[in-house]
Design a protein around this motif. Structure first.
Motif, PDB file in Angstrom:
ATOM      1  N   UNK A   1       0.834  -1.201   0.000  1.00 33.46           N
ATOM      2  CA  UNK A   1       0.000   0.000   0.000  1.00 33.46           C
ATOM      3  C   UNK A   1       0.872   1.255   0.000  1.00 33.46           C
ATOM      4  N   UNK A   2       1.998   1.221   0.722  1.00 33.58           N
ATOM      5  CA  UNK A   2       2.906   2.369   0.777  1.00 33.58           C
ATOM      6  C   UNK A   2       3.498   2.692  -0.591  1.00 33.58           C
ATOM      7  N   UNK A   3       3.556   1.702  -1.480  1.00 34.67           N
ATOM      8  CA  UNK A   3       4.118   1.917  -2.816  1.00 34.67           C
ATOM      9  C   UNK A   3       3.096   2.478  -3.808  1.00 34.67           C
ATOM     10  N   UNK A   4       1.827   2.481  -3.429  1.00 34.33           N
ATOM     11  CA  UNK A   4       0.799   2.965  -4.354  1.00 34.33           C
ATOM     12  C   UNK A   4       0.865   4.482  -4.464  1.00 34.33           C
ATOM     13  N   UNK A   5       0.734   4.967  -5.664  1.00 33.77           N
ATOM     14  CA  UNK A   5       0.798   6.397  -5.932  1.00 33.77           C
ATOM     15  C   UNK A   5      -0.092   6.720  -7.121  1.00 33.77           C
ATOM     16  N   UNK A   6      -0.410   7.991  -7.323  1.00 33.90           N
ATOM     17  CA  UNK A   6      -1.299   8.334  -8.432  1.00 33.90           C
ATOM     18  C   UNK A   6      -0.723   7.890  -9.772  1.00 33.90           C
ATOM     19  N   UNK A   7      -1.608   7.405 -10.634  1.00 27.12           N
ATOM     20  CA  UNK A   7      -1.200   7.026 -11.965  1.00 27.12           C
ATOM     21  C   UNK A   7      -1.328   8.239 -12.880  1.00 27.12           C
ATOM     22  N   UNK A   8      -0.692   8.168 -14.017  1.00 29.14           N
ATOM     23  CA  UNK A   8      -0.603   9.337 -14.897  1.00 29.14           C
ATOM     24  C   UNK A   8      -1.986   9.901 -15.228  1.00 29.14           C
ATOM     25  N   UNK A   9      -2.154  11.200 -14.948  1.00 28.31           N
ATOM     26  CA  UNK A   9      -3.402  11.932 -15.221  1.00 28.31           C
ATOM     27  C   UNK A   9      -4.591  11.419 -14.426  1.00 28.31           C
TER      28      UNK A   9
END
Length: 328
Positions: A190-198
Motif C-alpha cells: 500500500x505504501x508503494x501505491x501512488x497516483x497514476x498518470x493523469x
C-alpha cells in the motif's frame, strides 16, 4: 485501470502477478496479453472495458474469471448503450460467470449499490470484506487509515489522493490478506501505491498545487475530485474542466449535476472549456447561485500550456477530464 494497478502493486509483494498493461481492456488486448503469460503466475488480473452491450459477457466467456471486482457504475460510453441501466446490466453480467461470494462491488458507487445481491461482498470507505475502516486522514501527500478485524490491525498509508481512494485501497488490502499476504507485505505494498498518470496526479508549480485528473472521467469521479478539493486547505481553489464525453441521453442531466456539484464544493474560481456541454454546467452553477468567478476558455491548449501564469502560491487547482478533438 486504477483498481487493476493497485491489485498488481500490492499482491506482487507476496505473489507472482501478471496484469493487462495500461488501459488495454478489450478482446484483442486480452489476446496479446495471454500470449505473454508463462503459466506459473499466482494471480492474473484482466481489466474489462465495456463499450457496447454484450462486451463483458463475451470477455468473461473467453477469460474465465473466478473473482470479479465491479468498481462502479456511472454514465460513460452511452453513445453505444441506450441508457445507464443497459450499461449497468452489461457490467454486472460478469456475476453470471463467477461464484456470487467472489463478486466484489464498490458500495460507494450509488448506481452499483442498487444492484448488489445478498451473496455479493462489498467494499467502501467504511468497511471491506469484513474489515472495519477507521481513522482516515486526507492530505495533499496522500491518504492514511487503519483497518481492523477482531484483534488484527493494519495501519496503511498511500500516496493516492482523496477520500474516495480509501475504499479501493481497503479492498485491495482485504483481498491480499485473504490470499495469504502478511500484514507487513500489505502495508509495504500500500505504501508503494501512488497516483497514476493523469489520475489525480499532483505536482507543484510556482508554489501552487496542480491536481491532474484529466484521464477520461465520469460524474462519480468528478464528484469525488470535487470532494477532495473541498477538503484540502488552500489560499484559492480553482476548478478546471471541459465536461464529460460519451454521455448520450444523459448529457444534459449529467452536466447540470456537475455544475451543482462544483457550486457545492465552494471553489473560488471555475474555468470551463467552451464546447457543447458548457451551457449545461453553467445552468447547474446558476441553480445553486454560484458566487465565485467563472471563466470560459476558447483556446484550451493555450490555457493548459500556460497554466503556471494563471496560478499563485497557495492555490490548489483541480483539472478534471479531457475533451479530444473528435468531440464537438
Amino acid at each position: 485501470t486504477s483498481m487493476k494497478e493497485l491489485l498488481k502493486t500490492v499482491l506482487s509483494e507476496g505473489k507472482k502477478v501478471a496484469a493487462t498493461p495500461a488501459n488495454k481492456n478489450v478482446a484483442i488486448s486480452h489476446a496479446f496479453f495471454a500470449e505473454k503469460l508463462q503459466g506459473d503466475e499466482d494471480v492474473v488480473i484482466i481489466e474489462y472495458g465495456e463499450s457496447a452491450p454484450g462486451d463483458v459477457a463475451n470477455f468473461s466467456k473467453t477469460t474465465h474469471p473466478n473473482r470479479a471486482v465491479i468498481t462502479g457504475v456511472a454514465p460513460a460510453h452511452l453513445d453505444h448503450y441506450p441508457d445507464l441501466n443497459a450499461a449497468a446490466e452489461d457490467i454486472f453480467s460478469v456475476a453470471e460467470f463467477v461464484e456470487p461470494s467472489r463478486v466484489y462491488v464498490n458500495a460507494n458507487s450509488s448506481y452499483a449499490e442498487k444492484r448488489i445481491q445478498e451473496e455479493f461482498l462489498t467494499y467502501s470507505d467504511k468497511n471491506a470484506l469484513g474489515w472495519e475502516v477507521r481513522d482516515i486522514t486526507v492530505a495533499i501527500e496522500g491518504v492514511s487509515f487503519t483497518m481492523k478485524q477482531g484483534k488484527n490491525v493494519m495501519k496503511l498509508r498511500s500516496g493516492l489522493l482523496g477520500r474516495h481512494q480509501v475504499g479501493p485501497l481497503a479492498f485491495v488490502a482485504a483481498i491480499a490478506k485473504e490470499i495469504g499476504l502478511t500484514n507487513e507485505q500489505i502495508e509495504q505494498g500500500i505504501a508503494k501505491t501512488k497516483p497514476f498518470e493523469h489520475r489525480m496526479q499532483a505536482r507543484q508549480t510556482n508554489g501552487a498545487w496542480i491536481l491532474d485528473d484529466t484521464y477520461n472521467g465520469n460524474i462519480e469521479g468528478m464528484k469525488a475530485g470535487l470532494a477532495l478539493l473541498k477538503e484540502l486547505p488552500a489560499k484559492k481553489k480553482v476548478y478546471v474542466t471541459p465536461g464529460l464525453v460519451d454521455q448520450g441521453v444523459e448529457t444534459e442531466a449529467v452536466h447540470v449535476e456537475l455544475g451543482r456539484s462544483i457550486a457545492k464544493a465552494g471553489v473560488d474560481k471555475v474555468v470551463l472549456m467552451k464546447n457543447s456541454a458548457t451551457s449545461f454546467i453553467e445552468n447547474g452553477l446558476r441553480e445553486l447561485e454560484y458566487s465565485g468567478k467563472l471563466e470560459i476558455i476558447d483556446d484550451p491548449l493555450n490555457f493548459y500550456m500556460n497554466i503556471e501564469h494563471f496560478v499563485a502560491a497557495g492555490d490548489v487547482v483541480l483539472m478534471q477530464n479531457d475533451w479530444t478533438d473528435n468531440y464537438n
